[in-house]
Scaffold this active site. Structure first.
Site, PDB file in Angstrom:
ATOM      1  N   CYS A   1       0.932  -1.219  -0.009  1.00  0.00           N
ATOM      2  CA  CYS A   1      -0.021   0.196  -0.116  1.00  0.00           C
ATOM      3  C   CYS A   1       0.926   1.197  -0.012  1.00  0.00           C
ATOM      4  CB  CYS A   1      -0.867  -0.030   1.087  1.00  0.00           C
ATOM      5  SG  CYS A   1      -1.987   1.467   1.309  1.00  0.00           S
TER       6      CYS A   1
ATOM      7  N   CYS B   1      -2.581  15.338   2.935  1.00  0.00           N
ATOM      8  CA  CYS B   1      -3.705  15.205   2.334  1.00  0.00           C
ATOM      9  C   CYS B   1      -4.626  16.308   2.413  1.00  0.00           C
ATOM     10  CB  CYS B   1      -4.481  13.842   2.331  1.00  0.00           C
ATOM     11  SG  CYS B   1      -5.787  13.588   1.106  1.00  0.00           S
TER      12      CYS B   1
ATOM     13  N   CYS C   1     -10.822  14.106   5.370  1.00  0.00           N
ATOM     14  CA  CYS C   1     -11.594  13.091   5.993  1.00  0.00           C
ATOM     15  C   CYS C   1     -11.547  13.059   7.361  1.00  0.00           C
ATOM     16  CB  CYS C   1     -11.475  11.678   5.169  1.00  0.00           C
ATOM     17  SG  CYS C   1     -11.320  11.903   3.521  1.00  0.00           S
TER      18      CYS C   1
END
Ligand code: SF4
Length: 368
Positions: A114, A121, A125
């Site tokens: 991953c 970011c 979120c």
């Protein structure tokens, strides 16, 4: 620890920042036959070489020129953790001091890595450690590939990476420019030779970028992080939804399916008492009922700085049961590496917090 000794932080580009064609051109510009580019790439992607001098079938002059012109692994390994389930996580310091994470997960038939695509970011979120300090910058193609190559070198000779998921720190579709050449090298026979079907790109749902990805004609898998079945809840959890909306995300995913024929996976992080009730499961099922879709349920991986928690097993099973009642296939993602801060962004966040105690230019986090 990894056997890679970081070549001192330097400004030289990683040699695999260049595509096969670009490296071939570089060779020709230096009076070197183009086929040497294949040899160099074989050493890096196939033979897991960690230094130019050990590429012994290249002329000594070329090895010297490579060392003067390029770097191999300029990132510095800051942390390497191995979980009880043998999940391994690396925290790398890039040449500008920024931190990035990547993970190797082992299952009986798979070796999945991953990787991250951005430093931080910008999607924000609310349940994610990666978004807590916002976006710093995009990663380069070489920085994306360095993660894969370092993880590849953790495997024994007889094992190879079988799958790549682009689900680490960052929104991959916001950095397609650097990501796509990296994926090309992973897919390329002279690179890692990994089938496009074994590569999954996860997105919060940027409609135009999803369509751009579809138009490539590659068989990459698309995973859309939905996390909520309606705009009110989704905007609360994934703030960028305010500007996009669930309908536009689903429409773009439908277009992706139509163009590529690849079934879309919908990711749904289960947050206890927030989005994990039977009512939300029914709403989600109705949204996806007419679509060829698969739902990947991810029980919240607790992050100390955040107040969200994992639902109970019976509540998760009830959510799955409702989806299946409507004919929607769903799986619950297994927790990997829970004992090593393997959730996206946790290790980086904890490193930044530690550094913040002594480093005044870093913002000290205030837990909500
Ligand atoms: S979940 Fe993904 S898109 Fe959302 S803030 Fe975290 S890294 Fe970014």
């Amino acid at each position: 620890m990894s056997n890679i000794t970081a070549t001192a932080v330097s400004g030289l580009p990683r040699v695999y920042e260049l595509s096969r064609a670009e490296l071939g051109r570089w060779c020709e510009e230096h009076g070197i036959p183009g086929y040497r580019a294949d040899q160099i790439r074989r050493w890096i992607f196939g033979k897991r070489s960690n230094s130019f001098p050990e590429m012994h079938d290249l002329p000594a002059a070329l090895r010297g020129l490579l060392a003067e012109s390029f770097s191999l692994f300029p990132g510095k390994l800051v942390d390497h953790r191995v979980a009880s389930d043998r999940t391994e996580k690396l925290l790398l310091e890039l040449t500008d001091g920024e931190l990035v994470e990547c993970v190797l997960m082992r299952e009986p038939e798979r070796r999945t890595v991953c990787i991250s695509t951005q430093v931080g970011c910008g999607m924000g979120c609310v349940f994610c450690a990666s978004g807590l300090q916002g976006l710093k910058r995009n990663l380069t193609t070489g920085e994306i590939l360095e993660q894969v190559l370092r993880l590849d070198r953790l495997l024994p000779r007889e094992e190879a990476i079988t799958n790549v998921v682009v689900m680490g720190i960052g929104e991959p579709l916001a950095n397609l420019k650097a990501l796509l050449p990296a994926l090309e090298s992973l897919n390329d026979k002279g690179g890692l030779g990994l089938g496009a079907r074994r590569i999954t790109i996860s997105t919060v749902g940027l409609p135009e970028k999803i369509r751009e990805l579809a138009r490539l004609g590659k068989a990459y898998n698309l995973a859309v992080s939905l996390h909520a079945p309606n705009n009110t809840l989704r905007t609360q959890l994934v703030p960028v939804n305010d500007k996009i909306g669930v309908d536009a995300v689903l429409q773009a995913a439908d277009d992706f399916f139509e163009v590529t024929g690849r079934r879309v996976t919908y990711e749904y992080v289960l947050l206890s008492g927030v989005n994990d009730g039977p009512q939300q499961a029914r709403e989600l099922a109705k949204l996806l009922q007419s679509r060829i879709a698969h739902v990947n349920l991810i029980p919240m991986n607790a992050v100390t700085e955040l107040s969200y928690v994992e639902p109970t097993a019976p509540r998760t099973q009830e959510f799955v049961r409702v989806l299946e009642q409507f004919g929607i296939p769903a799986t619950v993602r297994k927790r990997k590496g829970a004992d090593i801060d393997a959730a996206c962004g946790q290790l980086r966040l904890h490193q930044l917090q530690t550094a913040a105690v002594t480093s005044p230019e870093l913002v000290v986090l205030t837990p909500p």
